[in-house]
Write an enzyme that holds these catalytic residues in place. Structure first.
Site, short mmCIF file in Angstrom:
data_model
loop_
_atom_site.label_atom_id
_atom_site.label_comp_id
_atom_site.label_asym_id
_atom_site.label_seq_id
_atom_site.Cartn_x
_atom_site.Cartn_y
_atom_site.Cartn_z
CB ALA A 189 -0.96 -0.02 1.22
NE ARG B 115 -2.90 -4.17 -6.81
CZ ARG B 115 -2.36 -4.93 -5.86
NH1 ARG B 115 -1.00 -4.61 -5.40
NH2 ARG B 115 -3.03 -5.82 -5.36
CD GLN C 142 1.81 -10.91 -2.31
OE1 GLN C 142 1.65 -12.09 -1.94
NE2 GLN C 142 1.08 -10.02 -2.90
CG ASP D 71 -3.41 -3.43 1.27
OD1 ASP D 71 -3.10 -4.37 1.74
OD2 ASP D 71 -2.91 -3.01 0.19
CG ASN E 169 -2.88 -6.75 5.19
OD1 ASN E 169 -2.24 -6.06 4.68
ND2 ASN E 169 -2.09 -7.83 5.86
CE LYS E 170 -1.90 -9.71 -0.80
NZ LYS E 170 -2.42 -9.18 -2.04
O1 MRU Z 1 -1.08 -7.11 -3.19
P1 MRU Z 1 -0.08 -6.37 -2.39
O2 MRU Z 1 1.14 -7.42 -2.57
O3 MRU Z 1 -0.04 -4.97 -2.91
O4 MRU Z 1 -0.82 -6.37 -1.22
C1 MRU Z 1 0.27 -6.09 -0.07
C2 MRU Z 1 -0.24 -6.09 1.33
O5 MRU Z 1 -1.42 -6.59 1.47
C3 MRU Z 1 0.49 -5.68 2.37
O6 MRU Z 1 0.33 -6.38 3.66
C4 MRU Z 1 -0.20 -4.20 2.68
O7 MRU Z 1 -0.05 -3.44 1.74
C5 MRU Z 1 0.67 -3.79 3.76
S1 MRU Z 1 1.94 -2.69 3.18
C6 MRU Z 1 3.01 -2.25 4.26
#
Ligand code: MRU
Length: 359
Positions: free
Chosen positions: A53, A93, A198, A239, A249-250
């Site tokens: 994010a 996004r 990730q 996010d 979040n993810k």
């Molecule tokens: O789809 P992504 O890889 O952009 O998702 C990222 C996440 O969900 C992270 O945990 C979130 O952005 C926190 S970033 C410091």
């Protein structure tokens, strides 16, 4: 943070070119992508060359500055170009609030100037300010969160909320880096984080590069480790955080929070103020990105010759659903580590501490 002895930020501006660590190639190759136009920058956000994010916010801000640099000087063509570029960046996004926050800041800064050259330099200055503020906020999150990690602690984290996901330091990983640099002994369990992995490819890579002890675990092993006493606390990033503390979040974060609650383990979110969306009353209003099912049905990696390849792992013709984020209800969150302090996930604390920080 340091890679092979050099200090890097995840994303930065080099003249009118945006440069970014190409996260799509990690952990196999460390390369810097050069994004010459706002269209290139939008593509890099969409294709997750830049992801996480706060990093998406910084890249979006730089992309918006590129829009002003590229815009024709005559009116009304200039206004039209700025609006089209803004929309293009917005559509990359949908979930990370930092993108919309940064885009708005940079757009407003540029539009406040009548002269085209002044508009471009105001937009660039604002984009740089966002990036610098993000790096400073993440370091502060690290300093404020580090005392939560006791000597010998094991921290479980999900996805990648490290420096790669931000401009520098990270959110969930910042307290870990600060505690580690202070000499505290600690260990991290990194969920692999299906489907894009990730946790395995980015979190494990960046922690190891800093010398932090890290073990990758399968996503579905997190409950086992929490239940059997192998985890002292969970810290993840965010996010988008709604006004009542519900946090997107993810995908899979919600399950970790449920496991943590059932096992009596503290579950913290770490995020800068720019991740909060006070116009969103609760988690139901947070848009959840649905990505291609191919991210589940295929995996990418190195073949025996060291070439990056993608292989199908699902039956031919199988379809898949792939929501990229989920929402953890505020009641499962122990606290939110922000640059303004560790706050309770309540509407009152968020209004009192975060609202003045984001205006
Ligand atoms: O789809 P992504 O890889 O952009 O998702 C990222 C996440 O969900 C992270 O945990 C979130 O952005 C926190 S970033 C410091």
């Amino acid at each position: 943070m340091r890679v092979a002895g050099c200090d890097y930020r995840t994303v930065w501006l080099d003249g009118s070119t945006v440069r970014a660590v190409n996260q799509a190639l990690l952990p196999h190759r460390f390369e810097i992508a050069a994004l010459a136009t706002h269209g290139d920058t939008a593509g890099a956000i969409r294709d997750m060359v830049v992801r996480g994010a706060p990093a998406i916010g910084a890249a979006g801000g730089f992309g918006m500055a590129q829009v002003f640099l590229e815009a024709p000087s005559e009116l009304p063509a200039r206004v039209e170009y700025v609006e089209q570029g803004y929309q293009r960046l917005r559509l990359t996004r949908p979930t990370a609030q930092n993108l919309f926050y940064a885009l708005e800041r940079v757009r407003q800064a540029g539009l406040a100037q009548i002269d085209p050259a002044q508009a471009a330099s105001a937009a660039m200055a604002e984009a740089l300010a966002y990036a610098d503020q993000d790096a400073a906020a993440c370091l502060r999150i690290g300093q404020l969160g580090a005392p939560l990690i006791r000597e010998g602690a094991t921290v479980l984290t999900h996805c990648n909320a490290g420096w790669l996901a931000c401009v520098d330091w990270g959110t969930a990983l910042a307290p870990i880096y600060v505690a580690h640099r202070a000499g505290r002994k600690l260990k991290v369990l990194a969920d692999e984080t299906r489907p894009r992995l990730q946790g395995m490819s980015l979190t494990a890579w960046e922690l190891a590069a800093e010398g932090v002890s890290v073990e990758i675990i399968a996503d579905n092993a997190a409950g086992f480790f929490m239940r059997s006493g192998g985890v002292d606390l969970v810290i993840t990033g965010a996010d988008r955080i709604a006004a009542n503390g519900d946090t997107a979040n993810k995908i899979g974060t919600y399950e970790k929070a449920l496991c943590a609650r059932a096992s009596g383990i503290p579950f913290y979110i770490a995020a800068p103020a720019s991740t909060f969306d006070l116009n969103c009353p609760d988690g139901q209003g947070i848009p959840i990105e649905e990505r291609s099912g191919e991210e589940l049905t295929s995996v990418a990696g190195l073949d025996e010759q060291g070439r990056l390849v993608k292989v199908r792992i699902a039956p031919a013709g199988a379809t898949a659903r792939n929501p990229a984020f989920d929402v953890t209800p505020a009641e499962l969150i122990t606290g939110i580590i922000t640059e303004k302090g560790i706050i309770r996930p309540t509407a009152q604390d968020i209004a009192r501490v975060i609202a003045p920080a984001i205006g």
